[in-house]
Enzyme design. Sequence first.
Site, short mmCIF file in Angstrom:
data_model
loop_
_atom_site.label_atom_id
_atom_site.label_comp_id
_atom_site.label_asym_id
_atom_site.label_seq_id
_atom_site.Cartn_x
_atom_site.Cartn_y
_atom_site.Cartn_z
N CYS A 167 0.85 -1.20 0.00
CA CYS A 167 0.00 0.00 0.00
C CYS A 167 0.88 1.24 0.00
CB CYS A 167 -0.89 0.03 1.24
SG CYS A 167 -2.32 -1.03 1.12
N ASP B 256 -10.44 -6.42 22.09
CA ASP B 256 -9.39 -6.30 23.11
C ASP B 256 -9.94 -5.75 24.42
OD1 ASP B 256 -6.64 -6.26 24.12
OD2 ASP B 256 -6.85 -4.07 23.98
#
Length: 168
Positions: free
Chosen positions: A85, A137
Amino acid sequence: MTTPEQDASAGALTHFDATGQAHMVDVGNKEDTRRSAVAAGTIRMQPATLAIIVKGNAKKGDVLGIARIAAIMGAKRTSDLIPLCHPLAITRVTVDFEIDEAASSVHCRAQVDTLGKTGVEMEALTSVQIGLLTIYDMCKAVDRGMVMTNVRVLEKHGGKSGDWTAAL
């Protein structure tokens, strides 16, 4: 030999050269245009976990507020995570969460905008996934069975290939 742009329009993979070696696509000759992409995804969880998020009493803090910041940071760091990218000058990132009590889920939607030579689909996808990972998380102590699903590009605008919208 064809250019990467010709290969792309013919359905070929543009991140490989004529010998099959991976390379970063040359976008140097492209014009700067306004580009935008919208991506979305969902995280399913136990109803009790969703209640903790909604009430705002998770031990680690404001789950959706922190996930929003993480999602924005994820968009900005996409080129550090995805090897081919291009680093982009992102002009805007918006991240929205929707609580779906009936499905015991949180839906995440991210829009990324830029003025540049290449699109921002990867940045929008990364934003959504990082947002969902942050929710995981922050809540994993009470629910390790959460499932992230349906991460996808919904639409993209700008560039040589123009506009595209997913068939839902």
